[in-house]
Scaffold this active site. Structure first.
Site: not given
Length: 482
Positions: A215, A233
């Site tokens: 992700k 992130t």
């Protein structure tokens, strides 16, 4: 040249059940993490929508070899600190039985309390695993955790403990394409689509599978290192049933990350939580003929097979890294920057990174402008590492060429700079070339200051800066980073 299909329609692909790695079960739930730490005001007119899952668990049927690379940001989040300490404490033959992942809260910059929260959740998973009661409390953790979401806020532990208990109940843990896709959805924050891929390959007499989830859409400019090199992130999880020894898995992962995730940028910002984990449990079935693999393979026991595995892991890492760039916040262009004939890989990488993170270059790509001046400027101020003998870029040797993407074979390359001298450019052809979603830039340094031996090459992937990127960033509060 822009697709009318959504990114989810284009990049979410069906997963064949037969390619899922054996010996793993996954489960996903909605724990209400973001709602708990940042309650939304109650409005009668708010539409009711099914919440996205925000807590997910992967469990291996047998302790798996485990490897990891982690952010080099000085403000490492609590789950990063926990994972690196756990792997270091276990030593060169580290094992993991489970990985817990949450979105909605990064548990970053939360002090000792944040570390204690991670420990509490990890120990709850350990307690509920079949062999958990046999683990001593002072043993290094064999359950790791990854978190992403709001920075500077502690996790809502009570809600998450209830979520963990739900994940471990009954037949929630399972292995099928839908379960794995839900796990990928639980990773997401500002991502527009879940990122899941699988592949299958043979290692000797074993039929091996690997699944990858990652992700990231914002706060993407990773520089990840091994747990012994601690310097929105990016999270990644590679799970395989191949029989690979831990030290070998770590070396393969580091090399794969070096040439994939450490070569991408969306906005030039390195996260506090970047983590890539790889698990290998050795449950791949024996098939037909081939080199027999008993136990976990290493470079010493099966060098040829390790190379095959390393190549598969690298290829998958590159594919997953590309998905993150394509899903960059507001991104409309996928840009590849190739720098060749530098003194060392690190020097080529530094120049490619400088070009890829230049706001002026990224804006030019959005505007479909073959602005070689901005490219040269970014290359010229790159923080190029030193080498022995010393190497430097020679402006009088530099070539810059825009290369057609693989799906535009009717177009020809356009050289904008040759030996440091601007070249005539057909603006109509340049506009046609840059109208494609994928833009490829080649910079040939032709050896630079060395007369021979400078043949290093690095490739970097980035995206453009669009108006939508600004909108997405401005819509986020100063704490809601990822």
């Amino acid at each position: 040249m822009h697709s009318t299909m959504s990114k989810a329609e284009r990049f979410v692909v069906p997963v064949d059940r037969n390619t899922l790695p054996r010996g793993y079960l996954v489960a996903t739930t909605y724990a209400g993490i973001k709602k708990a730490i940042s309650p939304a005001p109650t409005t009668a007119s708010a539409p009711q929508q099914a919440p996205k899952p925000d807590l997910t668990l992967l469990v291996s049927s047998t302790p798996a070899s485990v490897a990891g690379t982690f952010t080099s940001n000085k403000f490492q989040a609590a789950p990063v600190v926990h994972a690196t300490k756990a792997l270091q404490a276990q030593g060169p033959h580290a094992r993991a039985r489970a990985v817990l992942v949450n979105s909605g809260c990064a548990n970053a910059v939360t002090g000792q309390g944040g570390c204690e929260d991670t420990e509490t959740l990890v120990k709850e998973v350990q307690k509920l695993l079949p062999a958990g009661k046999q683990s001593s409390s002072d043993m290094p953790s064999d359950v790791l955790m990854m978190s992403t979401g709001v920075i500077g806020v502690r996790l809502p532990v009570p809600q998450m403990l209830r979520g963990i208990q739900h994940l471990m109940r009954g037949h929630i843990l399972q292995s099928n394409p839908d379960a794995w896709l839900e796990m990928a959805r639980a990773f997401m924050t500002t991502d527009t689509f879940p990122k899941l891929r699988t592949r299958q390959f043979t290692l000797g007499n074993r039929l091996c599978s690997i699944a990858a989830i990652d992700k990231g859409a914002g706060m993407i400019h990773p520089h990840m290192t091994s747990p012994g090199g601690l310097h929105a992130t990016l999270l990644g999880l590679f799970v395989t049933d191949a029989p690979v020894a831990t030290p070998t898995l770590q070396r393969c992962l580091e090399e794969a990350v070096r040439q994939s995730f450490n070569c991408i940028s969306v906005d030039g910002d390195m996260s506090t939580n970047d983590t890539i984990l790889a698990l290998a449990n050795g449950q791949a079935p024996v098939i037909g003929q081939g080199t027999s693999v008993e136990g976990n393979m290493s470079e010493e026991t099966h060098p040829d097979l390790v190379k095959i595995f390393a190549d598969e892991l690298k290829a998958m890492s590159v594919e997953m890294a590309h998905l993150i760039v394509r899903d960059g916040e507001g991104a409309e262009k996928f840009v590849q920057v190739r720098v060749k004939n530098a003194g060392t890989y690190e020097q080529a990488h530094a120049i490619a990174s400088s070009i890829s993170t230049s706001a002026l270059v990224k804006c030019a790509m959005h505007g479909e402008d073959a602005n070689w001046g901005r490219i040269l400027c970014a290359a010229g101020y790159a923080a190029v590492p030193t080498s022995s003998p010393a190497w430097s870029l020679d402006p009088s040797k530099v070539n810059v060429t825009f290369v057609p993407p693989p799906n535009a074979r009717n177009l020809s390359p356009i050289q904008t700079l040759k030996n440091g001298v601007p070249q005539p450019v057909d603006e109509a052809k340049a506009a046609e070339l840059l109208s494609h979603e994928d833009i490829y830039i080649d910079m040939d340094l032709q050896g630079g200051s060395w007369t021979e031996g400078a043949c290093a090459e690095a490739v970097f992937w980035t995206c453009d800066f669009s108006k939508e990127y600004i909108s997405v960033r401005c819509a986020c509060s100063h704490t809601d980073q990822w």
